[in-house]
Design an enzyme around this catalytic site. Structure first.
Site, PDB file in Angstrom:
ATOM      1  N   MET A  44       0.510  -1.438   0.440  1.00 25.63           N
ATOM      2  CA  MET A  44      -0.378   0.178  -0.463  1.00 25.63           C
ATOM      3  C   MET A  44       1.032   1.781   0.186  1.00 25.63           C
ATOM      4  O   MET A  44       2.140   0.926   0.398  1.00 25.63           O
ATOM      5  CB  MET A  44      -0.793   0.349   1.416  1.00 25.63           C
TER       6      MET A  44
ATOM      7  N   LYS B 142       0.273  -4.693   5.384  1.00 29.31           N
ATOM      8  CA  LYS B 142       0.985  -5.407   5.906  1.00 29.31           C
ATOM      9  C   LYS B 142       2.232  -6.141   5.527  1.00 29.31           C
ATOM     10  O   LYS B 142       3.317  -6.873   6.127  1.00 29.31           O
ATOM     11  CB  LYS B 142       0.228  -5.818   7.003  1.00 29.31           C
TER      12      LYS B 142
ATOM     13  N   GLU C 106      -4.787  -8.428   3.767  1.00 29.10           N
ATOM     14  CA  GLU C 106      -4.801  -7.689   2.767  1.00 29.10           C
ATOM     15  C   GLU C 106      -4.866  -7.866   1.515  1.00 29.10           C
ATOM     16  O   GLU C 106      -5.357  -7.173   0.349  1.00 29.10           O
ATOM     17  CB  GLU C 106      -4.283  -6.338   2.789  1.00 29.10           C
TER      18      GLU C 106
ATOM     19  N   ASN D 285      -2.563  -8.782  16.638  1.00 28.46           N
ATOM     20  CA  ASN D 285      -2.785  -7.634  17.689  1.00 28.46           C
ATOM     21  C   ASN D 285      -4.049  -7.900  19.267  1.00 28.46           C
ATOM     22  O   ASN D 285      -5.415  -9.092  18.509  1.00 28.46           O
ATOM     23  CB  ASN D 285      -2.864  -6.754  17.817  1.00 28.46           C
TER      24      ASN D 285
ATOM     25  N   GLU E   4       2.641  -2.946  26.479  1.00 27.48           N
ATOM     26  CA  GLU E   4       2.742  -4.355  27.646  1.00 27.48           C
ATOM     27  C   GLU E   4       3.597  -5.318  26.770  1.00 27.48           C
ATOM     28  O   GLU E   4       3.583  -6.386  27.404  1.00 27.48           O
ATOM     29  CB  GLU E   4       1.533  -4.809  27.954  1.00 27.48           C
TER      30      GLU E   4
ATOM     31  N   ASP F 130       4.371  -4.836  12.276  1.00 33.81           N
ATOM     32  CA  ASP F 130       4.576  -5.295  10.849  1.00 33.81           C
ATOM     33  C   ASP F 130       6.140  -5.630  11.055  1.00 33.81           C
ATOM     34  O   ASP F 130       6.205  -6.908  10.299  1.00 33.81           O
ATOM     35  CB  ASP F 130       4.333  -4.108  10.119  1.00 33.81           C
TER      36      ASP F 130
ATOM     37  N   SER G  12       9.971   4.067  10.206  1.00 36.20           N
ATOM     38  CA  SER G  12      10.896   3.954  11.157  1.00 36.20           C
ATOM     39  C   SER G  12      11.440   2.411  11.450  1.00 36.20           C
ATOM     40  O   SER G  12      12.479   2.063  11.891  1.00 36.20           O
ATOM     41  CB  SER G  12       9.998   3.670  11.764  1.00 36.20           C
TER      42      SER G  12
HETATM   43  O1  RIB Z   1       0.158  -1.798   9.973  1.00 35.50           O
HETATM   44  C1  RIB Z   1       0.412  -0.947   9.422  1.00 35.50           C
HETATM   45  C2  RIB Z   1       0.153  -0.767   7.897  1.00 35.50           C
HETATM   46  O2  RIB Z   1      -1.238  -1.158   7.488  1.00 35.50           O
HETATM   47  C3  RIB Z   1      -0.048   0.297   7.119  1.00 35.50           C
HETATM   48  O3  RIB Z   1       1.411   0.323   6.666  1.00 35.50           O
HETATM   49  C4  RIB Z   1      -1.478   0.486   6.140  1.00 35.50           C
HETATM   50  O4  RIB Z   1      -0.362   0.318   4.798  1.00 35.50           O
HETATM   51  C5  RIB Z   1      -1.810  -0.719   6.688  1.00 35.50           C
HETATM   52  O5  RIB Z   1      -2.007  -1.763   4.954  1.00 35.50           O
END
Ligand code: RIB
Length: 332
Positions: A35, A64, A164, A209, A249, A279, A320
């Site tokens: 994405m 992801k 996704e 999560n 946590e 991720d 990041s």
């Molecule tokens: O987990 C974060 C990701 O979720 C983002 O980069 C966004 O593109 C969605 O896929």
């Protein structure tokens, strides 16, 4: 539109080629999404019907699947991505991004039938986010694409999938890998309440999560105890191990046949942007499973958690993610 109607060819008609020793072996194959992240930083998340001012905007690489693949590659894993982008500038940039990060683009398809997936993301001053995905070309990743990658999936050390892309494609990739004895990680994100039971049976490490664990089990997860209840329910469905990531946590690890759940805390830091931290964890875990099989899953999770925590201290998703030279040697 139903998932099956999106497929060009029914999954049952797939003709899987015999394994070929000529295929390059990758540490990690990710079958998943790309994405373009459209990120706005705002003081708080807007309410329904509300317009608020943001103070910063940028465009970054996300999705992801690709996030997990890029994190693994930055740690040194030989990685490839099975995915689809549009024949547009976002798609072209994405292919270049894979190349810049040393990820093979052999199985990155391009289509003119849909745009590259996009994710408008809002991040508040506490580093929390809200994400919408418009998956576009990701939903056109199909059986033919998977057939082309089958030998590569079968010869990988670890295969990683999420939700996704069309779930049937993720499930088929997990089945191909599991059937060939390849370790599988499944990240059920975004979660589907009535997930096909075969996902659990074909997964070695089921990593979700708190929110995803809640949707999948009906247990609202707000504490380590809740995560243990949800984790037990997920284990009962047939996966070998369950990891529930718990933000600040840390994580909870539960494995079939092992007595006690393991809570793995993480360092307390001031989060700037938590987008994609899960991720980063999954990508790092895949790296350790592929390259440090001498470590137990607890130690792999501890190290992956340390890497994901570092990713929360900078803005952006892939922007990041730390690379190996930036990390302390004791993680390797
Ligand atoms: O987990 C974060 C990701 O979720 C983002 O980069 C966004 O593109 C969605 O896929």
């Amino acid at each position: 539109m139903s998932q099956l109607r999106l497929l060009k060819k029914p999954i049952t008609n797939m003709s899987i080629p015999a394994n070929s020793s000529a295929t390059a072996a990758y540490d990690i194959v990710v079958v998943g999404s790309c994405m373009t992240d459209l990120v706005s930083f705002t003081p708080r998340l807007p309410k329904a019907g509300e317009t608020i001012h943001g103070h910063k905007f940028f465009i970054g690489f996300g999705g992801k699947g690709a996030n997990q693949c890029i994190q693994a590659a930055r740690l040194g894993a030989k990685s490839t991505m099975v995915c689809k982008v549009g024949k547009d500038s976002f798609g072209e940039n994405y292919i270049q991004n894979f190349k810049s990060n040393g990820v093979s683009t052999e199985y990155v398809g391009q289509t003119s039938e849909a745009s590259t997936g996009v994710a408008p993301i809002t991040v508040n001053d506490d580093g929390q986010n809200a994400i919408v995905i418009v998956a576009g070309a990701n939903l056109l990743l199909n059986c033919e694409d998977l057939v082309r990658a089958t030998n590569t999936i079968r010869s990988a050390k670890v295969v990683v999938c999420q939700l996704e892309i069309q779930p049937v494609i993720s499930l088929e990739a997990l089945k191909i890998a599991h059937g060939a004895g390849v370790k599988t990680i499944f990240n059920p994100a975004p979660a589907i309440a009535d997930l096909d039971p075969d996902f659990y049976k074909n997964t070695d490490v089921f990593c979700c999560n708190e929110t995803e664990a809640g949707i999948l089990t009906g247990v609202e997860v707000a504490s380590v105890e809740d995560a243990t209840k949800a984790g037990s329910k997920l284990l009962e469905k047939g996966c070998t191990s369950v990891i529930v990531t718990l933000g600040a946590e840390g994580t909870l690890l539960m494995t079939q046949g092992q007595r006690a759940p393991l809570h793995i805390p993480t360092k307390n830091v001031k989060a700037v942007d938590t987008t994609g931290a899960g991720d980063s964890f999954v990508g790092a875990l895949a790296f350790y499973m592929a390259n440090y099989s001498c470590l137990d899953l607890e130690e792999m999770s501890r190290r992956a958690c340390a890497i994901a925590t570092i990713s929360t201290q900078a803005q952006g998703t892939q922007a990041s993610y730390p690379s190996r030279p930036q990390l302390p040697p004791e993680l390797f």
